[in-house]
Each structure stands twice: as structure tokens, then as C-alpha cells.
Scaffold this motif. Structure first.
Motif, PDB file in Angstrom:
ATOM      1  N   ARG A  72       0.744  -1.193   0.300  1.00 41.01           N
ATOM      2  CA  ARG A  72      -0.020  -0.113  -0.065  1.00 41.01           C
ATOM      3  C   ARG A  72       0.635   1.634   0.043  1.00 41.01           C
ATOM      4  O   ARG A  72       0.433   2.204  -0.275  1.00 41.01           O
ATOM      5  N   ARG A 155      -9.556  -1.863   7.763  1.00 38.35           N
ATOM      6  CA  ARG A 155      -9.270  -2.807   7.045  1.00 38.35           C
ATOM      7  C   ARG A 155     -10.515  -1.630   5.907  1.00 38.35           C
ATOM      8  O   ARG A 155      -9.944  -1.803   5.015  1.00 38.35           O
ATOM      9  N   TRP A 156     -11.503  -1.590   5.658  1.00 39.01           N
ATOM     10  CA  TRP A 156     -12.384  -1.600   4.639  1.00 39.01           C
ATOM     11  C   TRP A 156     -13.185   0.075   4.688  1.00 39.01           C
ATOM     12  O   TRP A 156     -13.107   0.733   3.832  1.00 39.01           O
ATOM     13  N   ASP A 157     -12.585   0.575   5.809  1.00 38.43           N
ATOM     14  CA  ASP A 157     -13.273   2.441   6.198  1.00 38.43           C
ATOM     15  C   ASP A 157     -11.555   3.245   5.855  1.00 38.43           C
ATOM     16  O   ASP A 157     -11.047   3.053   6.686  1.00 38.43           O
ATOM     17  N   CYS A 194      -3.257  -0.649  11.720  1.00 40.79           N
ATOM     18  CA  CYS A 194      -3.687  -1.671  10.283  1.00 40.79           C
ATOM     19  C   CYS A 194      -2.325  -2.985  10.430  1.00 40.79           C
ATOM     20  O   CYS A 194      -3.325  -4.157  10.378  1.00 40.79           O
ATOM     21  N   ILE A 199      -5.647  -4.457   6.248  1.00 46.68           N
ATOM     22  CA  ILE A 199      -6.265  -3.161   5.429  1.00 46.68           C
ATOM     23  C   ILE A 199      -6.221  -3.355   3.722  1.00 46.68           C
ATOM     24  O   ILE A 199      -5.022  -3.914   3.491  1.00 46.68           O
ATOM     25  N   VAL A 200      -7.580  -2.625   2.955  1.00 43.59           N
ATOM     26  CA  VAL A 200      -6.869  -3.148   1.661  1.00 43.59           C
ATOM     27  C   VAL A 200      -5.999  -2.176   1.487  1.00 43.59           C
ATOM     28  O   VAL A 200      -6.028  -0.794   1.285  1.00 43.59           O
ATOM     29  N   LEU A 203      -7.971   1.587  -0.442  1.00 42.72           N
ATOM     30  CA  LEU A 203      -8.048   1.952   0.309  1.00 42.72           C
ATOM     31  C   LEU A 203      -7.368   3.185   1.183  1.00 42.72           C
ATOM     32  O   LEU A 203      -7.205   4.652   0.931  1.00 42.72           O
ATOM     33  N   ASP A 234     -17.512   3.676   2.979  1.00 40.99           N
ATOM     34  CA  ASP A 234     -16.753   2.982   3.385  1.00 40.99           C
ATOM     35  C   ASP A 234     -16.783   2.127   2.254  1.00 40.99           C
ATOM     36  O   ASP A 234     -17.225   2.236   1.617  1.00 40.99           O
ATOM     37  N   GLY A 235     -15.531   1.306   2.194  1.00 44.08           N
ATOM     38  CA  GLY A 235     -14.821   1.137   0.334  1.00 44.08           C
ATOM     39  C   GLY A 235     -15.322  -0.627   0.240  1.00 44.08           C
ATOM     40  O   GLY A 235     -15.664  -0.268  -0.910  1.00 44.08           O
ATOM     41  N   LEU A 236     -16.298  -1.371   1.285  1.00 45.57           N
ATOM     42  CA  LEU A 236     -17.202  -1.789   0.857  1.00 45.57           C
ATOM     43  C   LEU A 236     -18.455  -1.559   0.082  1.00 45.57           C
ATOM     44  O   LEU A 236     -18.339  -2.709  -1.102  1.00 45.57           O
TER      45      LEU A 236
END
Length: 257
Positions: A72, A155-157, A194, A199-200, A203, A234-236
Motif C-alpha cells: 500500500r 480494514r475497508w473504512d 493496521c 487494510i486493503v 483504500l 465505506d470501501g465495501l
């Protein structure tokens, strides 16, 4: 770099924008921005601020590049593993634009050195994942009257806000701007980094770029920065929203202004 020097060939696309133009680009060229943390958020933010023509960047981070960072932290390459993040970041930024002045601080920012490390900055970006560091950055920005762009991911947020309590110390209580600790007064229970929660990678690029965008808006006086507002993503689900934050009269940092 000569402060205020505008390079038409490099920054023509900015100058074409009526909200930035030549005067705004000159403000970027004359600005100093401190980045606390050159990780998932600081990496894309640093690249975009350098590409935008911010004249001086201060990189503050105690860590070295780890192989796990490369998922990342787009400022670094495989060959940078084991190198101080700020020094690898300095090389990458100056490879992008040799005219950018980059100061490096290979140390952890804390309550004892925060004001010294960010003194002279026009704006501070905090992308760290340690609440003790966040509190120290916030207190120093409040004391010195420097606006703070704060970003966080998990995570995804992701979320971004701009805090300016140090700019409104003399304003009536109802008009006072909040600081970070009006939003997060104490370390949340069971807070995770993280490295602990995951973590994605993409994002961090979105949120770090958003932090750079807010910095550019503030420095060029373009649009409406997220001053006293929190943007959450909210990435998801691909959804986002913005909420207003208020100054807390009982805030442990700015409550007494």
C-alpha cells in the motif's frame, strides 16, 4: 527552491483552473507542509503534494521500509526495504521533481518534540495509526495555530477531517473550530493498528489522496475544505458521507482555548 516560483510547463493543468490559477500555484510553491507518518496515507499524500508543486515538505517517521509496506505504501520500491522511510521518500519525491525541498526527520513525533518538528509549517498532515502520536500532533497544531488534516483507515473504512482549533482561539465559543480531541477525546478501548486489523491497500490511496486534495484546497484557498467536518467512506459499499464536528468546551486539548 525559490519560494513562490511558478513553473508553467509543469503545473499548467492547475493554472488553467479558475479556483487555483497563477496566484494559487504561487501559494503552493511558497508553502511548507509537514507529513507525520510516511506510510499508507502519507505515501500517496506526499507524492501528490510534490506533484502539485508544494515547495517544501517535511517528512517525519521513525521507521524503515518493510516488505509488508509495499502492499500500500506506493512511495517505496522493493530496493528500499531496510531504508529509513523518510530517506527513501525523499529520494522518490526528488526523482519526481528535483526542485521540491524535502526535509527528513528520522524520529518518532511525541509530546516532547512535536512543536519543534512542525514549527514553520503552513499545514500538517497526520496519517499515523498511534493515538498517542495523533494527540501530540493535535496539541502542537493547536498551540502553534497550524491547521491539521487528519486521515485514518481500517480494514475497508476510511475518514478525513480538517481541524483548525488553533486558528480560532479568540473566536466566541459558539464559533470555535474543533480540534482532533474534540472528536476523539481519549484512546478508544481496544484500539488496533493496521498491522493488527488488516487494510486493503487501495483504500489508503483513496484516503491519502483525499488528504492531499484537502491540503491543496486549503493552501490555494479553493472551494470549501473539510474544516470542522468529517468525511467517511465505506470501501465495501462504495458509499460516503460527511458530518459536521463541533468544538467541545470540555476538550482536554482546546477546551480552555
Amino acid at each position: 527552491m525559490k519560494t513562490g516560483n511558478v513553473r508553467l510547463d509543469r503545473h499548467a493543468r492547475h493554472i488553467l483552473l479558475k479556483e487555483i490559477g497563477g496566484p494559487g500555484q504561487k501559494r503552493l510553491a511558497g508553502a511548507t507542509v509537514a507529513l507525520v507518518g510516511v506510510g499508507g496515507l502519507g505515501a500517496p499524500a506526499a507524492l501528490y503534494l510534490a506533484a502539485a508543486g508544494v515547495g517544501r515538505l517535511i517528512l517525519i517517521d521513525p521507521d524503515v521500509v518493510d516488505l509488508s509496506n509495499l502492499q500500500r505504501q506506493i512511495l517505496f520500491k522493493t530496493e528500499d526495504v531496510g531504508v529509513d522511510k523518510v530517506r527513501a521518500g525523499q529520494a522518490a519525491i526528488q526523482h519526481l521533481d528535483p526542485a521540491i525541498e524535502v526535509e527528513v526527520q528520522v524520529q518518532r513525533l511525541d509530546a516532547t518534540n512535536a512543536e519543534r518538528l512542525i514549527a514553520g509549517a503552513d499545514l500538517v498532515l497526520d496519517g499515523t495509526d498511534q493515538f498517542e502520536t495523533r494527540f501530540a500532533v493535535n496539541a502542537a497544531c493547536h498551540a502553534l495555530g497550524i491547521p491539521l488534516v487528519s486521515g485514518a483507515v481500517g480494514r475497508w473504512d476510511g475518514q478525513v477531517a480538517v481541524f483548525g482549533s488553533g486558528l480560532s482561539k479568540t473566536d466566541p465559543r459558539g464559533e470555535a473550530l474543533p480540534c482532533y480531541r474534540c472528536f476523539v477525546p481519549e484512546v478508544p478501548p481496544q484500539a488496533e493498528t493496521c498491522a493488527e486489523m488488516g487494510i486493503v491497500g487501495a483504500l489508503t490511496g483513496v484516503v491519502g489522496s483525499m488528504m492531499a486534495l484537502e491540503a491543496i484546497k486549503w493552501l490555494t484557498k479553493a472551494g470549501k475544505p473539510l474544516m470542522g467536518r468529517l468525511w467517511m467512506m465505506d470501501g465495501l459499499s462504495g458509499q460516503s458521507r460527511t458530518v459536521r464536528l463541533k468544538a467541545d468546551p470540555a476538550c482536554p486539548c482546546c477546551g480552555a482555548r
